[in-house]
Design a protein around this motif. Structure first.
Motif, mmCIF file in Angstrom:
data_model
loop_
_atom_site.group_PDB
_atom_site.id
_atom_site.type_symbol
_atom_site.label_atom_id
_atom_site.label_comp_id
_atom_site.label_asym_id
_atom_site.label_seq_id
_atom_site.Cartn_x
_atom_site.Cartn_y
_atom_site.Cartn_z
ATOM 1 N N CYS A 123 48.768 36.264 38.273
ATOM 2 C CA CYS A 123 47.519 35.704 37.723
ATOM 3 C C CYS A 123 46.276 36.420 38.269
ATOM 4 O O CYS A 123 46.205 36.764 39.443
ATOM 5 C CB CYS A 123 47.433 34.212 38.074
ATOM 6 S SG CYS A 123 45.909 33.428 37.490
ATOM 7 N N ASP A 124 45.292 36.624 37.380
ATOM 8 C CA ASP A 124 44.031 37.269 37.774
ATOM 9 C C ASP A 124 43.157 36.375 38.649
ATOM 10 O O ASP A 124 42.277 36.867 39.345
ATOM 11 C CB ASP A 124 43.226 37.647 36.517
ATOM 12 C CG ASP A 124 43.733 38.942 35.884
ATOM 13 O OD1 ASP A 124 44.325 39.766 36.619
ATOM 14 O OD2 ASP A 124 43.539 39.111 34.666
ATOM 15 N N ASP A 160 45.034 30.157 36.784
ATOM 16 C CA ASP A 160 44.071 29.760 35.746
ATOM 17 C C ASP A 160 44.769 29.339 34.452
ATOM 18 O O ASP A 160 44.185 28.618 33.631
ATOM 19 C CB ASP A 160 43.039 30.877 35.496
ATOM 20 C CG ASP A 160 43.675 32.180 35.043
ATOM 21 O OD1 ASP A 160 44.868 32.192 34.688
ATOM 22 O OD2 ASP A 160 42.964 33.209 35.060
ATOM 23 N N GLY A 161 46.024 29.775 34.262
ATOM 24 C CA GLY A 161 46.769 29.397 33.066
ATOM 25 C C GLY A 161 46.290 30.073 31.788
ATOM 26 O O GLY A 161 46.855 29.838 30.719
ATOM 27 N N THR A 162 45.274 30.918 31.890
ATOM 28 C CA THR A 162 44.676 31.486 30.672
ATOM 29 C C THR A 162 44.670 33.013 30.652
ATOM 30 O O THR A 162 44.469 33.616 29.599
ATOM 31 C CB THR A 162 43.210 31.018 30.523
ATOM 32 O OG1 THR A 162 42.502 31.357 31.719
ATOM 33 C CG2 THR A 162 43.134 29.515 30.310
ATOM 34 N N CYS A 163 44.857 33.675 31.774
ATOM 35 C CA CYS A 163 44.765 35.143 31.781
ATOM 36 C C CYS A 163 45.999 35.736 31.078
ATOM 37 O O CYS A 163 46.963 35.038 30.780
ATOM 38 C CB CYS A 163 44.629 35.671 33.209
ATOM 39 S SG CYS A 163 46.156 35.602 34.169
ATOM 40 N N CYS A 209 49.333 34.948 32.999
ATOM 41 C CA CYS A 209 49.803 33.567 32.851
ATOM 42 C C CYS A 209 50.383 33.348 31.452
ATOM 43 O O CYS A 209 51.436 32.733 31.303
ATOM 44 C CB CYS A 209 48.652 32.587 33.083
ATOM 45 S SG CYS A 209 48.196 32.403 34.825
HETATM 46 ZN ZN LIG Z 1 46.293 33.567 35.192
#
Ligand SMILES: [Zn+2]
Ligand SMILES: [Zn+2]
Length: 333
Positions: free
Chosen positions: A109-110, A95-98, A101
Protein backbone atom coordinates in the motif's frame (compact mmCIF):
# COMPACT_ATOMS: atom_id res chain seq x y z
CA UNK A 1 -1.84 2.85 31.74
CA UNK A 2 1.71 1.52 31.94
CA UNK A 3 3.68 1.56 28.69
CA UNK A 4 7.25 1.45 27.39
CA UNK A 5 7.72 4.73 25.55
CA UNK A 6 10.46 5.67 23.11
CA UNK A 7 10.99 9.45 23.49
CA UNK A 8 13.85 9.62 21.00
CA UNK A 9 15.67 6.92 18.98
CA UNK A 10 18.93 5.68 20.53
CA UNK A 11 21.13 2.59 20.72
CA UNK A 12 19.37 -0.14 22.74
CA UNK A 13 22.46 -0.43 24.98
CA UNK A 14 21.42 2.95 26.46
CA UNK A 15 18.01 1.44 27.48
CA UNK A 16 15.99 4.15 25.71
CA UNK A 17 12.51 2.76 26.48
CA UNK A 18 10.96 4.54 29.45
CA UNK A 19 8.50 2.52 31.55
CA UNK A 20 5.93 5.24 32.21
CA UNK A 21 2.31 6.10 32.97
CA UNK A 22 0.53 7.43 29.88
CA UNK A 23 -3.10 8.03 28.94
CA UNK A 24 -4.88 4.92 27.64
CA UNK A 25 -6.16 5.31 24.06
CA UNK A 26 -9.87 5.65 23.24
CA UNK A 27 -11.32 3.66 20.32
CA UNK A 28 -12.74 5.72 17.48
CA UNK A 29 -15.33 4.66 14.92
CA UNK A 30 -14.45 1.22 13.49
CA UNK A 31 -11.79 0.58 16.13
CA UNK A 32 -11.46 -1.80 19.05
CA UNK A 33 -9.74 -1.22 22.38
CA UNK A 34 -7.67 -4.27 23.34
CA UNK A 35 -6.30 -5.04 26.79
CA UNK A 36 -2.85 -6.43 26.03
CA UNK A 37 -1.85 -9.78 27.54
CA UNK A 38 1.39 -10.44 25.65
CA UNK A 39 3.46 -8.67 23.01
CA UNK A 40 6.22 -10.31 21.01
CA UNK A 41 9.58 -8.60 20.60
CA UNK A 42 10.71 -8.31 16.97
CA UNK A 43 13.93 -7.22 15.31
CA UNK A 44 11.90 -4.51 13.58
CA UNK A 45 11.32 -2.98 17.05
CA UNK A 46 15.11 -2.66 17.30
CA UNK A 47 15.21 -1.01 13.86
CA UNK A 48 12.56 1.48 15.05
CA UNK A 49 14.29 2.17 18.38
CA UNK A 50 17.72 2.60 16.81
CA UNK A 51 16.36 4.70 13.87
CA UNK A 52 17.50 2.27 11.19
CA UNK A 53 13.95 2.94 10.01
CA UNK A 54 13.29 6.70 9.75
CA UNK A 55 11.06 7.85 12.66
CA UNK A 56 7.35 8.14 11.78
CA UNK A 57 5.97 9.12 15.21
CA UNK A 58 7.66 10.49 18.31
CA UNK A 59 7.26 9.64 21.08
CA UNK A 60 6.09 6.17 20.13
CA UNK A 61 5.19 2.93 21.91
CA UNK A 62 6.78 0.01 19.95
CA UNK A 63 5.44 -3.53 19.56
CA UNK A 64 3.46 -5.20 16.77
CA UNK A 65 2.86 -8.80 17.86
CA UNK A 66 0.02 -8.17 20.26
CA UNK A 67 -2.27 -10.73 21.88
CA UNK A 68 -5.08 -9.44 24.06
CA UNK A 69 -8.80 -9.28 24.66
CA UNK A 70 -11.36 -6.84 23.32
CA UNK A 71 -12.49 -4.53 26.06
CA UNK A 72 -14.40 -1.78 24.26
CA UNK A 73 -15.55 -0.63 20.81
CA UNK A 74 -15.73 2.60 18.92
CA UNK A 75 -19.00 3.62 17.29
CA UNK A 76 -20.30 1.13 14.71
CA UNK A 77 -17.70 -1.51 15.53
CA UNK A 78 -19.37 -4.91 15.61
CA UNK A 79 -17.04 -7.62 14.32
CA UNK A 80 -16.06 -8.98 17.75
CA UNK A 81 -17.65 -9.49 21.16
CA UNK A 82 -16.23 -8.03 24.35
CA UNK A 83 -13.76 -10.56 25.80
CA UNK A 84 -12.81 -12.07 22.41
CA UNK A 85 -9.12 -12.92 22.18
CA UNK A 86 -7.46 -11.25 19.19
CA UNK A 87 -4.10 -10.44 17.64
CA UNK A 88 -2.76 -7.16 16.25
CA UNK A 89 0.13 -7.27 13.79
CA UNK A 90 2.46 -4.90 11.94
CA UNK A 91 0.01 -3.90 9.19
CA UNK A 92 -2.24 -1.62 11.21
CA UNK A 93 -4.23 -0.19 8.33
CA UNK A 94 -4.09 0.53 4.60
CA UNK A 95 -5.90 3.15 2.52
CA UNK A 96 -7.84 0.47 0.61
CA UNK A 97 -7.89 2.69 -2.48
CA UNK A 98 -4.39 2.78 -4.02
CA UNK A 99 -3.50 0.61 -7.03
CA UNK A 100 -1.79 -1.97 -4.78
CA UNK A 101 -4.72 -2.34 -2.40
CA UNK A 102 -7.12 -2.64 -5.34
CA UNK A 103 -5.01 -5.36 -6.95
CA UNK A 104 -4.79 -7.58 -3.84
CA UNK A 105 -1.30 -6.42 -2.82
CA UNK A 106 -2.22 -4.38 0.25
CA UNK A 107 1.19 -5.26 1.74
CA UNK A 108 2.59 -2.72 -0.76
CA UNK A 109 0.00 0.00 0.00
CA UNK A 110 1.10 3.57 -0.83
CA UNK A 111 -0.30 4.91 2.45
CA UNK A 112 0.19 2.20 5.06
CA UNK A 113 -0.02 2.60 8.83
CA UNK A 114 2.24 0.35 10.90
CA UNK A 115 1.67 -0.77 14.48
CA UNK A 116 4.34 0.34 16.93
CA UNK A 117 5.94 2.61 14.30
CA UNK A 118 3.51 5.10 12.73
CA UNK A 119 0.97 4.55 15.55
CA UNK A 120 1.45 3.31 19.12
CA UNK A 121 1.98 -0.43 19.56
CA UNK A 122 1.68 -3.18 22.13
CA UNK A 123 4.42 -2.47 24.68
CA UNK A 124 1.53 -1.14 26.75
CA UNK A 125 -1.49 -2.24 28.76
CA UNK A 126 -3.93 -1.05 26.07
CA UNK A 127 -3.87 -0.60 22.31
CA UNK A 128 -6.43 0.43 19.69
CA UNK A 129 -6.70 -1.02 16.18
CA UNK A 130 -9.18 -0.99 13.28
CA UNK A 131 -11.45 -4.04 13.68
CA UNK A 132 -10.83 -5.10 10.06
CA UNK A 133 -7.09 -5.48 10.68
CA UNK A 134 -7.43 -7.62 13.80
CA UNK A 135 -6.88 -11.40 13.73
CA UNK A 136 -8.71 -14.15 15.54
CA UNK A 137 -6.14 -16.17 17.52
CA UNK A 138 -6.73 -19.96 17.27
CA UNK A 139 -7.68 -21.48 20.64
CA UNK A 140 -4.78 -23.94 20.91
CA UNK A 141 -2.13 -21.28 21.53
CA UNK A 142 -1.49 -19.86 25.01
CA UNK A 143 -1.05 -16.05 24.95
CA UNK A 144 2.76 -16.08 25.09
CA UNK A 145 3.01 -18.82 22.43
CA UNK A 146 0.69 -16.92 20.11
CA UNK A 147 2.52 -13.57 20.14
CA UNK A 148 5.47 -14.53 17.89
CA UNK A 149 3.06 -15.92 15.30
CA UNK A 150 1.90 -12.38 14.51
CA UNK A 151 5.06 -11.09 12.84
CA UNK A 152 7.84 -13.68 12.99
CA UNK A 153 5.27 -16.29 11.96
CA UNK A 154 3.37 -14.36 9.31
CA UNK A 155 6.44 -12.81 7.64
CA UNK A 156 8.23 -16.16 7.70
CA UNK A 157 5.17 -17.70 6.05
CA UNK A 158 5.08 -15.05 3.31
CA UNK A 159 8.83 -15.60 2.80
CA UNK A 160 8.20 -19.34 2.40
CA UNK A 161 5.45 -18.67 -0.13
CA UNK A 162 7.67 -16.33 -2.17
CA UNK A 163 10.52 -18.88 -2.10
CA UNK A 164 8.36 -21.30 -4.08
CA UNK A 165 9.69 -24.23 -2.02
CA UNK A 166 7.97 -27.56 -2.63
CA UNK A 167 7.91 -31.01 -1.03
CA UNK A 168 11.30 -32.64 -1.43
CA UNK A 169 13.00 -29.30 -2.10
CA UNK A 170 16.06 -28.04 -0.22
CA UNK A 171 15.62 -24.72 1.57
CA UNK A 172 18.31 -22.63 3.28
CA UNK A 173 17.76 -20.26 6.21
CA UNK A 174 20.34 -17.55 6.94
CA UNK A 175 19.86 -16.44 10.52
CA UNK A 176 17.83 -18.61 12.85
CA UNK A 177 15.84 -16.37 15.16
CA UNK A 178 12.14 -16.02 15.86
CA UNK A 179 10.94 -16.09 12.23
CA UNK A 180 13.11 -19.04 11.15
CA UNK A 181 12.20 -21.19 14.16
CA UNK A 182 8.54 -20.96 13.10
CA UNK A 183 9.17 -21.17 9.33
CA UNK A 184 11.19 -24.38 9.69
CA UNK A 185 8.15 -26.08 11.22
CA UNK A 186 5.99 -25.08 8.24
CA UNK A 187 8.71 -26.04 5.75
CA UNK A 188 9.14 -29.47 7.37
CA UNK A 189 5.37 -29.93 7.37
CA UNK A 190 5.40 -29.22 3.62
CA UNK A 191 8.11 -31.87 3.18
CA UNK A 192 11.07 -29.58 2.48
CA UNK A 193 14.60 -30.24 3.76
CA UNK A 194 16.03 -27.31 5.73
CA UNK A 195 19.65 -26.11 5.94
CA UNK A 196 20.28 -23.56 8.69
CA UNK A 197 23.22 -21.14 8.45
CA UNK A 198 23.70 -19.03 11.57
CA UNK A 199 26.62 -17.67 13.57
CA UNK A 200 25.20 -18.60 16.96
CA UNK A 201 25.75 -22.16 18.28
CA UNK A 202 22.51 -22.04 20.37
CA UNK A 203 20.54 -21.18 17.25
CA UNK A 204 22.24 -24.02 15.31
CA UNK A 205 21.25 -26.39 18.10
CA UNK A 206 17.61 -25.26 18.02
CA UNK A 207 17.55 -25.69 14.22
CA UNK A 208 18.70 -29.31 14.54
CA UNK A 209 16.14 -29.96 17.30
CA UNK A 210 13.44 -28.64 14.97
CA UNK A 211 14.44 -31.03 12.20
CA UNK A 212 17.05 -29.19 10.13
CA UNK A 213 19.02 -31.59 7.90
CA UNK A 214 22.15 -29.52 8.57
CA UNK A 215 23.20 -26.52 10.65
CA UNK A 216 26.44 -24.58 10.29
CA UNK A 217 28.09 -21.17 10.30
CA UNK A 218 26.68 -18.28 8.28
CA UNK A 219 29.46 -18.36 5.68
CA UNK A 220 30.11 -22.12 5.72
CA UNK A 221 29.26 -23.86 2.42
CA UNK A 222 26.05 -25.91 2.69
CA UNK A 223 26.67 -29.63 2.01
CA UNK A 224 24.17 -29.59 -0.88
CA UNK A 225 22.98 -26.93 -3.34
CA UNK A 226 19.64 -25.34 -2.44
CA UNK A 227 16.42 -24.80 -4.42
CA UNK A 228 15.70 -21.66 -2.40
CA UNK A 229 16.99 -19.72 0.58
CA UNK A 230 15.61 -17.09 2.93
CA UNK A 231 17.85 -14.48 4.56
CA UNK A 232 16.36 -13.48 7.92
CA UNK A 233 19.51 -11.82 9.32
CA UNK A 234 19.76 -8.07 8.51
CA UNK A 235 23.32 -8.39 7.15
CA UNK A 236 23.86 -7.61 3.45
CA UNK A 237 27.15 -9.49 3.29
CA UNK A 238 25.14 -12.73 3.55
CA UNK A 239 23.53 -12.18 0.12
CA UNK A 240 26.52 -13.27 -2.04
CA UNK A 241 27.14 -16.25 0.27
CA UNK A 242 23.51 -17.34 0.00
CA UNK A 243 23.53 -16.95 -3.80
CA UNK A 244 26.59 -19.20 -3.91
CA UNK A 245 24.56 -21.93 -2.18
CA UNK A 246 21.70 -21.83 -4.73
CA UNK A 247 21.12 -24.24 -7.60
CA UNK A 248 20.51 -22.88 -11.11
CA UNK A 249 17.12 -21.17 -11.14
CA UNK A 250 17.15 -20.92 -7.34
CA UNK A 251 15.27 -18.20 -5.47
CA UNK A 252 16.77 -16.02 -2.73
CA UNK A 253 14.22 -14.27 -0.51
CA UNK A 254 15.27 -11.39 1.76
CA UNK A 255 12.90 -11.51 4.71
CA UNK A 256 13.87 -8.37 6.62
CA UNK A 257 12.56 -4.81 6.56
CA UNK A 258 16.09 -3.41 6.90
CA UNK A 259 19.46 -4.74 5.75
CA UNK A 260 23.00 -3.37 5.85
CA UNK A 261 24.41 -2.60 2.36
CA UNK A 262 24.81 -5.56 0.03
CA UNK A 263 28.41 -5.79 -1.24
CA UNK A 264 28.96 -5.99 -4.99
CA UNK A 265 29.42 -9.51 -6.34
CA UNK A 266 30.27 -11.30 -9.56
CA UNK A 267 27.40 -11.70 -12.01
CA UNK A 268 28.19 -15.46 -12.07
CA UNK A 269 26.49 -15.76 -8.68
CA UNK A 270 23.20 -14.50 -10.09
CA UNK A 271 23.41 -15.83 -13.66
CA UNK A 272 21.61 -19.09 -14.57
CA UNK A 273 18.26 -17.52 -13.74
CA UNK A 274 18.74 -17.20 -10.04
CA UNK A 275 16.33 -14.68 -8.49
CA UNK A 276 16.64 -12.26 -5.56
CA UNK A 277 13.49 -10.74 -4.08
CA UNK A 278 12.51 -8.97 -0.89
CA UNK A 279 9.45 -9.43 1.32
CA UNK A 280 7.51 -6.34 2.35
CA UNK A 281 4.89 -6.65 5.10
CA UNK A 282 2.00 -9.06 4.53
CA UNK A 283 -1.57 -9.09 3.36
CA UNK A 284 -4.36 -9.94 5.80
CA UNK A 285 -4.89 -13.05 3.72
CA UNK A 286 -1.28 -14.17 4.49
CA UNK A 287 -1.99 -13.69 8.19
CA UNK A 288 -5.27 -15.59 8.17
CA UNK A 289 -3.85 -18.43 6.05
CA UNK A 290 -0.80 -18.69 8.28
CA UNK A 291 -2.78 -18.82 11.53
CA UNK A 292 -4.91 -21.63 10.08
CA UNK A 293 -1.81 -23.58 8.98
CA UNK A 294 -0.11 -22.91 12.34
CA UNK A 295 -3.08 -24.30 14.27
CA UNK A 296 -3.31 -27.34 12.00
CA UNK A 297 0.33 -28.47 12.25
CA UNK A 298 0.35 -27.37 15.17
CA UNK A 299 3.30 -24.95 15.37
CA UNK A 300 5.08 -24.73 18.68
CA UNK A 301 6.91 -21.49 19.43
CA UNK A 302 9.88 -21.38 21.80
CA UNK A 303 9.54 -18.26 23.89
CA UNK A 304 11.42 -16.48 26.64
CA UNK A 305 9.13 -14.15 28.57
CA UNK A 306 9.99 -10.83 30.20
CA UNK A 307 7.79 -8.45 32.23
CA UNK A 308 6.67 -5.35 30.29
CA UNK A 309 8.94 -3.18 32.45
CA UNK A 310 11.95 -5.18 31.16
CA UNK A 311 11.49 -4.45 27.44
CA UNK A 312 14.96 -2.87 27.21
CA UNK A 313 16.49 -6.06 28.63
CA UNK A 314 14.57 -8.25 26.17
CA UNK A 315 15.70 -6.10 23.21
CA UNK A 316 19.34 -6.11 24.36
CA UNK A 317 19.19 -9.91 24.58
CA UNK A 318 17.68 -10.08 21.08
CA UNK A 319 20.44 -7.86 19.67
CA UNK A 320 23.05 -10.15 21.24
CA UNK A 321 21.52 -13.35 19.76
CA UNK A 322 20.79 -14.49 23.34
CA UNK A 323 17.17 -15.54 22.69
CA UNK A 324 16.64 -19.07 21.35
CA UNK A 325 13.27 -18.70 19.59
CA UNK A 326 11.35 -15.53 20.41
CA UNK A 327 11.22 -12.97 23.23
CA UNK A 328 7.75 -12.08 24.51
CA UNK A 329 6.64 -9.40 26.96
CA UNK A 330 4.02 -10.49 29.48
CA UNK A 331 1.80 -7.48 30.06
CA UNK A 332 -1.19 -8.85 32.00
CA UNK A 333 -2.82 -12.17 32.93
ZN1 LIG B 1 -3.31 1.14 -0.48
ZN1 LIG C 1 8.06 -7.76 13.28
Amino acid sequence: MKACVLRAPAAIETNPLEYADVAAPEPRSGEVLVRVRTCGVCRTDLHVIEAELPPRKSPVIPGHQVVGVIEKFGEGTKRFAVGARVGIAWLHQTDGTCEYCRSGAENLCDNPVFTGYSVDGGYAEYIIAPQDFVYVIPDGFPDEQAAPLLCAGIIGFRSLRLSGIKAGGRLGFYGFGAAAHVAIQVARHWGAEVYASTRDARHQKLALELGAAWAGGTFEATPKKLDAAIVFAPAGEIVPAALRALKKGGVLVLGGIHMSPIPSFSYDLLYQERVIRSVANNTRRDGEDFLRVAAGIPIRTYVQTFPLADANRALNALKNDAIPGAAVLRVSE
